[in-house]
Motif scaffolding. Sequence first.
Motif, mmCIF file in Angstrom:
data_model
loop_
_atom_site.group_PDB
_atom_site.id
_atom_site.type_symbol
_atom_site.label_atom_id
_atom_site.label_comp_id
_atom_site.label_asym_id
_atom_site.label_seq_id
_atom_site.Cartn_x
_atom_site.Cartn_y
_atom_site.Cartn_z
ATOM 1 N N HIS A 29 0.845 -1.206 0.000
ATOM 2 C CA HIS A 29 0.000 0.000 0.000
ATOM 3 C C HIS A 29 0.875 1.249 0.000
ATOM 4 C CE1 HIS A 29 -3.970 1.933 1.367
ATOM 5 N NE2 HIS A 29 -3.133 2.908 1.093
ATOM 6 N N ASP A 31 2.337 1.763 -3.374
ATOM 7 C CA ASP A 31 1.338 2.323 -4.287
ATOM 8 C C ASP A 31 1.183 3.829 -4.085
ATOM 9 O OD1 ASP A 31 0.795 -0.088 -5.545
ATOM 10 O OD2 ASP A 31 -1.031 -0.489 -4.392
ATOM 11 N N ILE A 32 1.249 4.294 -2.850
ATOM 12 C CA ILE A 32 1.167 5.727 -2.570
ATOM 13 C C ILE A 32 2.408 6.425 -3.116
ATOM 14 C CG2 ILE A 32 1.229 7.483 -0.731
ATOM 15 C CD1 ILE A 32 -0.619 5.579 0.895
ATOM 16 N N ARG A 48 0.022 5.519 -7.499
ATOM 17 C CA ARG A 48 -1.085 4.658 -7.925
ATOM 18 C C ARG A 48 -2.284 4.775 -6.992
ATOM 19 N NH1 ARG A 48 3.609 1.087 -9.115
ATOM 20 N NH2 ARG A 48 3.439 0.316 -6.976
ATOM 21 N N ARG A 49 -2.047 5.275 -5.775
ATOM 22 C CA ARG A 49 -3.118 5.493 -4.798
ATOM 23 C C ARG A 49 -2.853 6.812 -4.089
ATOM 24 N NH1 ARG A 49 -4.145 0.018 -1.411
ATOM 25 N NH2 ARG A 49 -6.326 0.563 -1.636
ATOM 26 N N TYR A 50 -3.936 7.436 -3.632
ATOM 27 C CA TYR A 50 -3.836 8.658 -2.829
ATOM 28 C C TYR A 50 -4.369 8.363 -1.440
ATOM 29 C CZ TYR A 50 -3.577 11.234 -7.275
ATOM 30 O OH TYR A 50 -3.231 11.703 -8.508
ATOM 31 N N PRO A 51 -3.699 8.874 -0.419
ATOM 32 C CA PRO A 51 -4.279 8.744 0.920
ATOM 33 C C PRO A 51 -5.387 9.781 1.096
ATOM 34 C CG PRO A 51 -2.268 10.009 1.048
ATOM 35 C CD PRO A 51 -2.411 9.558 -0.386
ATOM 36 N N ASN A 52 -6.206 9.610 2.119
ATOM 37 C CA ASN A 52 -7.170 10.667 2.438
ATOM 38 C C ASN A 52 -6.454 11.713 3.292
ATOM 39 O OD1 ASN A 52 -7.179 9.737 5.148
ATOM 40 N ND2 ASN A 52 -8.891 8.377 4.752
ATOM 41 N N LYS A 60 -5.014 10.526 6.608
ATOM 42 C CA LYS A 60 -3.805 9.713 6.463
ATOM 43 C C LYS A 60 -2.608 10.602 6.117
ATOM 44 C CE LYS A 60 -3.280 5.339 6.811
ATOM 45 N NZ LYS A 60 -3.166 4.726 8.144
ATOM 46 N N GLN A 71 -4.291 16.405 -6.229
ATOM 47 C CA GLN A 71 -5.645 15.986 -6.583
ATOM 48 C C GLN A 71 -6.333 17.023 -7.476
ATOM 49 O OE1 GLN A 71 -7.201 15.160 -2.653
ATOM 50 N NE2 GLN A 71 -6.692 13.005 -2.826
#
Length: 103
Positions: free
Chosen positions: A50, A53-54, A58-62, A65, A88
């Motif tokens: 995970h 990926d950040i 490939r992924r964004y935290p909220n 986080k 974003q």
Amino acid sequence: MSIKKSKAIRALEKISGSVLTFGRMIESLRKCDEISQTALAAKMKMSKAHLCDIEKGRRYPNIDKAIEFAKTMGYSPEHFVAVLLEEQTRAAGFKVKIILKAA
């Protein structure tokens, strides 16, 4: 936050050579602070995959986080959230510079 830490973030912004993304910022600061991906993932209570990926975008935290990342790593939560929000908004086609100040 120490003076050294804020200087590290400013230096990172200058040398990044491109737009600073949340993932690149996390990866660069983690490496500069000599923290392994495994160790940071454990502190953040997430899998190494995970975190990878950040870091690779490939992924964004909220936002919560992002604040947790900042506190865990010893940096300014306002800066981490601003970088995340800028990334974003860029992804949505809206180019802005976000500056957050504690209320």
